[in-house]
Design a protein around this motif. Structure first.
Motif, short mmCIF file in Angstrom:
data_model
loop_
_atom_site.label_atom_id
_atom_site.label_comp_id
_atom_site.label_asym_id
_atom_site.label_seq_id
_atom_site.Cartn_x
_atom_site.Cartn_y
_atom_site.Cartn_z
N GLN A 16 -35.24 -8.98 -21.49
CA GLN A 16 -34.62 -8.08 -20.51
C GLN A 16 -33.10 -8.09 -20.66
OE1 GLN A 16 -36.22 -5.88 -18.39
NE2 GLN A 16 -34.16 -5.11 -18.15
N GLU A 17 -32.50 -9.28 -20.87
CA GLU A 17 -31.06 -9.37 -21.08
C GLU A 17 -30.64 -8.58 -22.33
OE1 GLU A 17 -29.28 -13.30 -21.00
OE2 GLU A 17 -30.86 -13.95 -19.62
N VAL A 20 -30.69 -4.81 -21.67
CA VAL A 20 -29.49 -4.42 -20.90
C VAL A 20 -28.27 -4.41 -21.81
CG1 VAL A 20 -27.92 -5.16 -19.06
CG2 VAL A 20 -30.40 -5.14 -18.67
N LYS A 23 -28.65 -1.46 -24.47
CA LYS A 23 -28.75 -0.13 -23.85
C LYS A 23 -27.54 0.17 -22.95
CE LYS A 23 -31.98 1.51 -20.48
NZ LYS A 23 -31.06 1.53 -19.46
N ASP A 24 -27.16 -0.77 -22.10
CA ASP A 24 -26.12 -0.50 -21.11
C ASP A 24 -24.72 -0.90 -21.57
OD1 ASP A 24 -28.20 0.38 -19.54
OD2 ASP A 24 -28.29 -1.43 -18.32
N GLU A 27 -24.44 0.78 -25.26
CA GLU A 27 -24.80 2.18 -25.06
C GLU A 27 -25.60 2.77 -26.21
OE1 GLU A 27 -21.39 4.47 -23.71
OE2 GLU A 27 -20.89 2.94 -22.23
N ASP A 37 -40.21 -2.02 -19.50
CA ASP A 37 -38.76 -1.97 -19.69
C ASP A 37 -38.15 -3.21 -20.35
OD1 ASP A 37 -39.01 -3.71 -17.56
OD2 ASP A 37 -37.53 -2.69 -16.31
N SER A 38 -38.99 -4.20 -20.70
CA SER A 38 -38.45 -5.37 -21.40
C SER A 38 -39.36 -5.82 -22.55
CB SER A 38 -38.25 -6.53 -20.43
OG SER A 38 -39.48 -6.98 -19.91
N LYS A 87 -16.20 -4.09 -19.90
CA LYS A 87 -17.54 -4.50 -19.49
C LYS A 87 -17.73 -6.01 -19.55
CE LYS A 87 -19.68 -0.16 -20.92
NZ LYS A 87 -20.70 0.47 -21.78
#
Length: 120
Positions: A16-17, A20, A23-24, A27, A37-38, A87
């Motif tokens: 999951q980390e 993130v 993706k986040d 980007e 989602d993980s 970020k």
């Protein structure tokens, strides 16, 4: 014989980390997921082109992948570094190489190396 390159699998205890982060924070666009989602999350830039696929190794009973080195490109490394620093990402000092690349390195939560390169 081999007809193409499909993806790079990342088996992680921190899936999951990683999702993130890629993706986040970096980007990298979400393409699709095989599971949730993980787990089985495909990230990339072009549909039907090679992707990164992140798997939760605990959920599928696999060993973590081990360290990888991923190279991504940008058109403006200085602007990309500013965005990443905003970020909270820790970056190496950028290096301009004689062969025509300008590069910075960082690590994801699994300690994989991420190289971001601008081609001169």
């Amino acid at each position: 014989m081999i007809t193409g390159y499909y993806c790079t699998n990342i088996f992680s205890e921190k899936a999951q980390e990683l999702v993130v982060f890629y993706k986040d924070i970096l980007e990298i666009p979400f393409i699709r997921t095989d599971v949730d989602d993980s787990n089985g999350v495909y990230l990339g830039f072009i549909e039907n082109a090679p992707t990164l696929c992140i798997w939760d190794c605990k959920a599928i009973h696999a060993q973590p992948t081990g360290y990888q080195s991923f190279v991504f490109q940008t058109e403006n490394l200085d602007a990309t570094m500013v965005c990443l620093k905003e970020k909270g990402v820790t970056l190496s000092d950028p290096i301009r190489y004689d062969w025509g690349t300008y590069e910075v390195r960082l690590k994801d939560s699994d300690k994989n190396e991420v190289v971001i390169v601008e081609f001169a």
